[in-house]
Write a protein that holds these residues in place. Sequence first.
Motif, PDB file in Angstrom:
ATOM      1  N   GLY A   1       1.969  20.645  -2.687  1.00  0.00           N
ATOM      2  CA  GLY A   1       1.841  19.889  -1.440  1.00  0.00           C
ATOM      3  C   GLY A   1       3.059  18.893  -1.191  1.00  0.00           C
ATOM      4  N   HIS A   2       3.267  18.506   0.126  1.00  0.00           N
ATOM      5  CA  HIS A   2       4.518  17.572   0.264  1.00  0.00           C
ATOM      6  C   HIS A   2       3.894  16.304   0.233  1.00  0.00           C
ATOM      7  CE1 HIS A   2       7.068  21.199   1.103  1.00  0.00           C
ATOM      8  NE2 HIS A   2       5.956  21.578   1.847  1.00  0.00           N
ATOM      9  N   PHE A   3       3.242  15.737  -0.312  1.00  0.00           N
ATOM     10  CA  PHE A   3       2.542  14.217  -0.245  1.00  0.00           C
ATOM     11  C   PHE A   3       3.353  13.220  -0.378  1.00  0.00           C
ATOM     12  CE2 PHE A   3      -0.895  17.209  -2.320  1.00  0.00           C
ATOM     13  CZ  PHE A   3      -1.630  17.310  -1.281  1.00  0.00           C
ATOM     14  N   GLU A   4       4.475  13.554  -1.290  1.00  0.00           N
ATOM     15  CA  GLU A   4       5.740  12.553  -1.477  1.00  0.00           C
ATOM     16  C   GLU A   4       6.321  12.093  -0.109  1.00  0.00           C
ATOM     17  OE1 GLU A   4       9.684  11.370  -2.388  1.00  0.00           O
ATOM     18  OE2 GLU A   4       8.976  13.369  -1.798  1.00  0.00           O
TER      19      GLU A   4
ATOM     20  N   VAL B   1       1.130   9.683  -5.570  1.00  0.00           N
ATOM     21  CA  VAL B   1       1.501  11.137  -5.256  1.00  0.00           C
ATOM     22  C   VAL B   1       2.909  11.597  -5.577  1.00  0.00           C
ATOM     23  CG1 VAL B   1      -0.184  10.981  -3.211  1.00  0.00           C
ATOM     24  CG2 VAL B   1       2.187  10.585  -2.863  1.00  0.00           C
ATOM     25  N   GLY B   2       3.800  10.659  -6.139  1.00  0.00           N
ATOM     26  CA  GLY B   2       5.232  10.969  -6.417  1.00  0.00           C
ATOM     27  C   GLY B   2       5.244  11.972  -7.485  1.00  0.00           C
ATOM     28  N   PRO B   3       4.484  12.114  -8.437  1.00  0.00           N
ATOM     29  CA  PRO B   3       4.470  13.119  -9.627  1.00  0.00           C
ATOM     30  C   PRO B   3       3.916  14.491  -9.255  1.00  0.00           C
ATOM     31  CG  PRO B   3       3.615  11.065 -10.438  1.00  0.00           C
ATOM     32  CD  PRO B   3       3.604  10.857  -9.035  1.00  0.00           C
ATOM     33  N   ILE B   4       3.186  14.420  -7.987  1.00  0.00           N
ATOM     34  CA  ILE B   4       2.590  15.769  -7.576  1.00  0.00           C
ATOM     35  C   ILE B   4       3.862  16.783  -7.383  1.00  0.00           C
ATOM     36  CG2 ILE B   4       1.082  16.792  -6.016  1.00  0.00           C
ATOM     37  CD1 ILE B   4      -0.394  14.340  -5.801  1.00  0.00           C
ATOM     38  N   PRO B   5       3.782  18.227  -7.971  1.00  0.00           N
ATOM     39  CA  PRO B   5       4.971  18.863  -7.469  1.00  0.00           C
ATOM     40  C   PRO B   5       4.849  19.299  -6.268  1.00  0.00           C
ATOM     41  CG  PRO B   5       3.819  19.503  -9.772  1.00  0.00           C
ATOM     42  CD  PRO B   5       3.086  18.637  -8.920  1.00  0.00           C
TER      43      PRO B   5
ATOM     44  N   ALA C   1       0.964  -1.239  -0.173  1.00  0.00           N
ATOM     45  CA  ALA C   1       0.073   0.172  -0.003  1.00  0.00           C
ATOM     46  C   ALA C   1       0.764   1.231   0.127  1.00  0.00           C
ATOM     47  CB  ALA C   1      -0.974  -0.092   1.320  1.00  0.00           C
ATOM     48  N   GLY C   2       2.062   1.222   0.703  1.00  0.00           N
ATOM     49  CA  GLY C   2       2.791   2.143   0.721  1.00  0.00           C
ATOM     50  C   GLY C   2       3.518   2.576  -0.687  1.00  0.00           C
ATOM     51  N   VAL C   3       3.977   1.573  -1.348  1.00  0.00           N
ATOM     52  CA  VAL C   3       4.454   1.847  -2.835  1.00  0.00           C
ATOM     53  C   VAL C   3       3.337   2.541  -3.717  1.00  0.00           C
ATOM     54  CG1 VAL C   3       5.417   0.557  -4.865  1.00  0.00           C
ATOM     55  CG2 VAL C   3       6.108  -0.226  -2.527  1.00  0.00           C
ATOM     56  N   ALA C   4       1.973   1.804  -3.590  1.00  0.00           N
ATOM     57  CA  ALA C   4       1.042   2.416  -4.209  1.00  0.00           C
ATOM     58  C   ALA C   4       0.847   3.987  -4.037  1.00  0.00           C
ATOM     59  CB  ALA C   4      -0.242   1.597  -4.009  1.00  0.00           C
ATOM     60  N   TRP C   5       0.742   4.036  -2.671  1.00  0.00           N
ATOM     61  CA  TRP C   5       0.826   5.718  -2.229  1.00  0.00           C
ATOM     62  C   TRP C   5       1.797   6.374  -2.986  1.00  0.00           C
ATOM     63  CZ3 TRP C   5      -2.187   9.227   0.744  1.00  0.00           C
ATOM     64  CH2 TRP C   5      -1.604  10.432   0.802  1.00  0.00           C
ATOM     65  N   GLN C   6       3.102   6.023  -2.901  1.00  0.00           N
ATOM     66  CA  GLN C   6       4.268   6.671  -3.539  1.00  0.00           C
ATOM     67  C   GLN C   6       4.009   6.841  -4.856  1.00  0.00           C
ATOM     68  OE1 GLN C   6       5.398   8.433  -1.451  1.00  0.00           O
ATOM     69  NE2 GLN C   6       7.964   8.521  -1.842  1.00  0.00           N
TER      70      GLN C   6
END
Length: 414
Positions: free
Chosen positions: A219-222, A211-215, A203-208
Motif C-alpha cells: 500500500g502507498h500509506f507512506e 507506516v514508513g517501513p511498510i513496503p 501526529a503527522g510525524v507519528a503517522w509517518q
Amino acid sequence: MTSTERASDPAPDAGAGIEGAATPAALHHAFPGLNGMRAAGAIMVVATHTAFDTGKVVDGPAGALLGRMNAGVTIFFVLSGFLLSRPFFLAALQGLPQPSVRRYFWKRAIRILPLYWFVVVVVWATEPDNDGVITPVMWLRNLTLTQLYWPDLLPTGLTQMWSLATEVAFYLLLPLFVLLVLGRARRFSERRALVVLGLIAVAGVAWQATVGPIPGREGHFEQWLPGYLPWFCIGMAFAVVSAADTVRTPRHVLARLAQDPAACWVAAFLVFAISATPVAGPLLLLPPTHWEAAARVTLFAIFGGLLVLPLVFGDLGEGRIRRFCNHRIPFFLGEISYGIFCVHLIVLHEVFRRTDYQAFSGDWGMVFALTMAGTIALATLTYYLIEVPAMRLRRFGPREKTGRASATAPTSSH
C-alpha cells in the motif's frame, strides 16, 4: 505539487478598517518571491528524478544530495499551507464571513485538473511501458487522483503524481483544518492556532514513523496526506503569524529570522545536508525504519520552512536573495512550474529513448540538461495552451458574496 494560485496576484488590503501598527511589509499581500521558490522546487524534483534514473544517487555525497532533492515537494506543500489558508485566517481576524468554500474548490479544480488530465491521457497513449500492465480501472483511479488508495503500481510517466494526489487531499480537507484551528466560533486566536497546528504536525510525524517501513507493494500509506501534514502545518503556521502581523508591529522570532535571508538559507542547506545522510533513511526505493521515516519528514519540514520564511516575512523587496527570487526568469519558471512538474517524466523517458543511455546509467549532467530544456519548452507550451485558458474559467464559477474575503486572494504556487 501544486499550491496553485499566483504569488503575484493583487489582493485587497486585508488591513483595511483595522486599527493597529501594521508595517508595509505586513500589509504586503503579493508575495512575488514565492514564484522563484516554486521554480526551485520544480527544478529539484527534475534533478532528483534524473539522478535516480541515471544511477547518480549512489555516487557518493553529491549523489546523496541529488537523491534528497525530492525535498522540492516540501516547498510546494509549505506554500500550499501558507497561501491557501491565509485568506481564511485574515477573514477570521477581521471578523468577516469566511471565504466561499464552493468558489475555493472551483478555483482549485480549474487550476489543477485540465493540465493533469491532459498529461494522464498523453502518458496513457504514448508510454509503451504501461501497455498490458495498467488496466482501465487503474487509469480511472489516476484520472480521479485516487491512485494512492490501492496497492497497485503507479503508471510509468505518472509516478510523481503521488504528491499531487496528496496535495489535492489537503485542498479538500483545508476548510475542515481551518475550522479545527479556529474553533467552532471561527475566532482568530494566534496562540490557539499555533498550538493546534503543532499537535497536528506531531501526529503527522507519528503517522509517518508508523507506516514508513511498510513496503509499497502492500500500500502507498507512506504517501498519504497524514504523513505530510507537518509540511502543510509549517505553511499554515506562517499564515497565522502573517495574518496577525497585519494588526501589529512584527517583533516575533520569525520576523527576526527573516531579517537575514542568507542565514535562513544557509541553515536550510545544513539541514538538507543532514537529510542526505543515513539518518533520513535509504536513497533507493527501500522502506526506511520508523526513526528514519520520522527524521526525514521532520528534517524536510525544517528545510522547507527555512527556505520560505524570508520570502513571507520581513521587507519582501530588500536583499539579494529576495531580488533574485523576484527576477523575471525565476518568476517565469515559477509560473510554469506546475507544467514542469507534470511533464518532466515524459521528457526524461524520451531523452533515454533517443540516446544510448540505459536505465541507471549515463551522464547525469547531460540527461538533466536535456530533460530541463525539453521540459521548459513543453511546460511553456502547455502553460499558454492549457493553463492560461483554463484560468479564465474562474469567472464562471461560484461567486464570492459581497464583503467576504477571497479564499485565494493572496496566493501562489502550482
